[in-house]
Design an enzyme around this catalytic site. Structure first.
Site, PDB file in Angstrom:
ATOM      1  N   TYR A 113      16.027  -7.270   1.130  1.00 28.59           N
ATOM      2  CA  TYR A 113      17.054  -6.095   0.779  1.00 28.59           C
ATOM      3  C   TYR A 113      17.658  -4.934   1.903  1.00 28.59           C
ATOM      4  O   TYR A 113      18.345  -4.291   1.557  1.00 28.59           O
ATOM      5  CB  TYR A 113      16.941  -5.354  -0.633  1.00 28.59           C
ATOM      6  CG  TYR A 113      16.567  -6.555  -1.735  1.00 28.59           C
ATOM      7  CD1 TYR A 113      17.413  -7.448  -2.095  1.00 28.59           C
ATOM      8  CD2 TYR A 113      15.207  -6.584  -2.285  1.00 28.59           C
ATOM      9  CE1 TYR A 113      17.251  -8.311  -3.155  1.00 28.59           C
ATOM     10  CE2 TYR A 113      14.965  -7.380  -3.318  1.00 28.59           C
ATOM     11  CZ  TYR A 113      16.065  -8.237  -3.685  1.00 28.59           C
ATOM     12  OH  TYR A 113      15.645  -9.269  -4.641  1.00 28.59           O
ATOM     13  N   GLY A 149      15.809  -7.434   9.041  1.00 28.85           N
ATOM     14  CA  GLY A 149      15.560  -6.175   8.807  1.00 28.85           C
ATOM     15  C   GLY A 149      14.811  -5.355   9.698  1.00 28.85           C
ATOM     16  O   GLY A 149      15.002  -4.502  10.660  1.00 28.85           O
ATOM     17  N   PRO A 178       8.365 -12.719   8.159  1.00 26.68           N
ATOM     18  CA  PRO A 178       7.353 -12.699   6.869  1.00 26.68           C
ATOM     19  C   PRO A 178       6.149 -13.487   6.989  1.00 26.68           C
ATOM     20  O   PRO A 178       5.321 -13.206   6.055  1.00 26.68           O
ATOM     21  CB  PRO A 178       8.177 -13.002   5.767  1.00 26.68           C
ATOM     22  CG  PRO A 178       9.736 -13.038   5.930  1.00 26.68           C
ATOM     23  CD  PRO A 178       9.576 -13.263   7.521  1.00 26.68           C
ATOM     24  N   GLN A 216       5.850   4.619   9.371  1.00 25.52           N
ATOM     25  CA  GLN A 216       7.136   4.778   8.790  1.00 25.52           C
ATOM     26  C   GLN A 216       6.967   5.509   7.217  1.00 25.52           C
ATOM     27  O   GLN A 216       7.732   5.870   6.858  1.00 25.52           O
ATOM     28  CB  GLN A 216       7.839   3.191   8.423  1.00 25.52           C
ATOM     29  CG  GLN A 216       6.797   2.247   7.827  1.00 25.52           C
ATOM     30  CD  GLN A 216       7.248   2.513   6.147  1.00 25.52           C
ATOM     31  OE1 GLN A 216       8.210   2.859   5.887  1.00 25.52           O
ATOM     32  NE2 GLN A 216       6.221   2.100   5.473  1.00 25.52           N
ATOM     33  N   ARG A 222       0.881  -1.226  -0.120  1.00 30.36           N
ATOM     34  CA  ARG A 222      -0.101   0.069  -0.151  1.00 30.36           C
ATOM     35  C   ARG A 222       0.863   1.128  -0.018  1.00 30.36           C
ATOM     36  O   ARG A 222       0.332   2.401   0.015  1.00 30.36           O
ATOM     37  CB  ARG A 222      -0.952   0.075   1.289  1.00 30.36           C
ATOM     38  CG  ARG A 222      -1.801  -1.204   1.175  1.00 30.36           C
ATOM     39  CD  ARG A 222      -2.709  -1.020   2.564  1.00 30.36           C
ATOM     40  NE  ARG A 222      -3.505  -2.369   2.790  1.00 30.36           N
ATOM     41  CZ  ARG A 222      -4.250  -2.635   3.732  1.00 30.36           C
ATOM     42  NH1 ARG A 222      -4.149  -1.812   4.804  1.00 30.36           N
ATOM     43  NH2 ARG A 222      -5.010  -3.675   3.854  1.00 30.36           N
TER      44      ARG A 222
END
Length: 283
Positions: free
Chosen positions: A68, A132, A193, A248, A17
């Protein structure tokens, strides 16, 4: 109208989103914002090639997500020492002086926490995942005053490394742990995840979710995850990954543009309307 070109690099981002959030922020601040998705595998390129391609082709900045966020650190300069210690970057601003890295997962989690739980402290926390977003959340939990942060990770060395980094230069509150450490925790965090579209599942075995005071799931697509169902069944106050996504994203927009979002209620309304339209289109 000033044009701002942005994007997101990641592997599993088709349901993100982020484009909607940044485009709405642009409309509300009088900026012409484009925000595109870049999936290295679909582009037939490696991450480094995509990053360099976007920098050369005039993008103003990019967000970076799984897998990443750690890999990009070597390609940017980081001015904030706390973010350098996190070792993970999710926001990159391209400037004439080079690519500059920030971590709005760190700032965004703290804002999400305070918006939902005010001045309450996290207490003793079990966190699944030390990658991450987990790195950023661990540092944020320490900043928020967590008494203990127990890192449960399939790669124990990864958990031990994060614990050392969190503990460096201050009180030792973090350590690597295991499922047995769930007993007696105040909070449970999913920073893996698992539960995300394309992954599924939950890091907590069925029947093992503790009687925690609160729980947070970094996954927000979908909002209703197996981890959320476990947390609510256990009676925990649930903080959705949507809140981290929101804060964020707002922080990243301000980094990219230098412009603050003027009306958070209006932005949230726009995003909710987008979601309702998407749901209606699927039924």
């Amino acid at each position: 109208m000033k044009r701002i070109r942005l994007g997101l690099i990641g592997d599993n981002i088709k349901a993100s989103r982020a484009p909607a959030l940044h485009r709405h922020c642009g409309e509300m601040t009088g900026l012409d914002v484009s925000y595109d998705l870049f999936i290295p595998k679909e582009m037939g390129m490696e991450f480094d090639e995509v990053f360099d391609h976007l920098r050369r082709n005039g993008l103003d900045g990019i967000n970076v997500t799984l897998p990443y966020k750690e890999r990009v650190v070597a390609k940017v300069s980081i001015e904030d020492p706390d973010i350098a210690r996190i070792g993970s970057v999710n926001t990159v601003l391209f400037t004439q002086e080079g690519a500059k890295g920030q971590n709005t997962d760190f700032t965004g989690f703290m804002s999400a926490w305070r918006n939902s739980f005010d001045t309450a402290e996290p207490g003793r926390v079990a966190m699944f995942g030390a990658g991450g977003v987990g790195k950023a959340i661990a540092f944020a939990l320490k900043r928020l005053g967590a008494r203990e942060i127990i890192l449960i990770e399939t790669d124990r060395q990864k958990a031990e490394t994060l614990a050392r980094n969190v503990n460096s230069g201050g009180e030792a509150v973090a350590r690597a742990g295991a499922l047995a450490d769930l007993a007696g925790v105040d909070g449970v965090v999913n920073s893996t995840p698992l539960g995300m579209v394309g992954y599924g599942g939950t890091p907590v075995p069925e029947g093992a979710f503790p009687a925690a005071r609160w729980a947070f799931d970094a996954v927000y697509t979908p909002v209703d995850t197996p981890f959320k169902a476990q947390a609510e069944a256990a009676g925990a106050a649930f903080l959705s990954g949507y809140e981290l996504y929101y804060y964020q994203g707002v922080d990243a927009f301000e980094i990219f543009t230098g412009v603050a979002v003027p009306d958070h209620a209006a932005l949230r309304k726009r995003l909710a309307e987008d979601q309702h339209r998407q749901i209606n289109a699927q039924t």
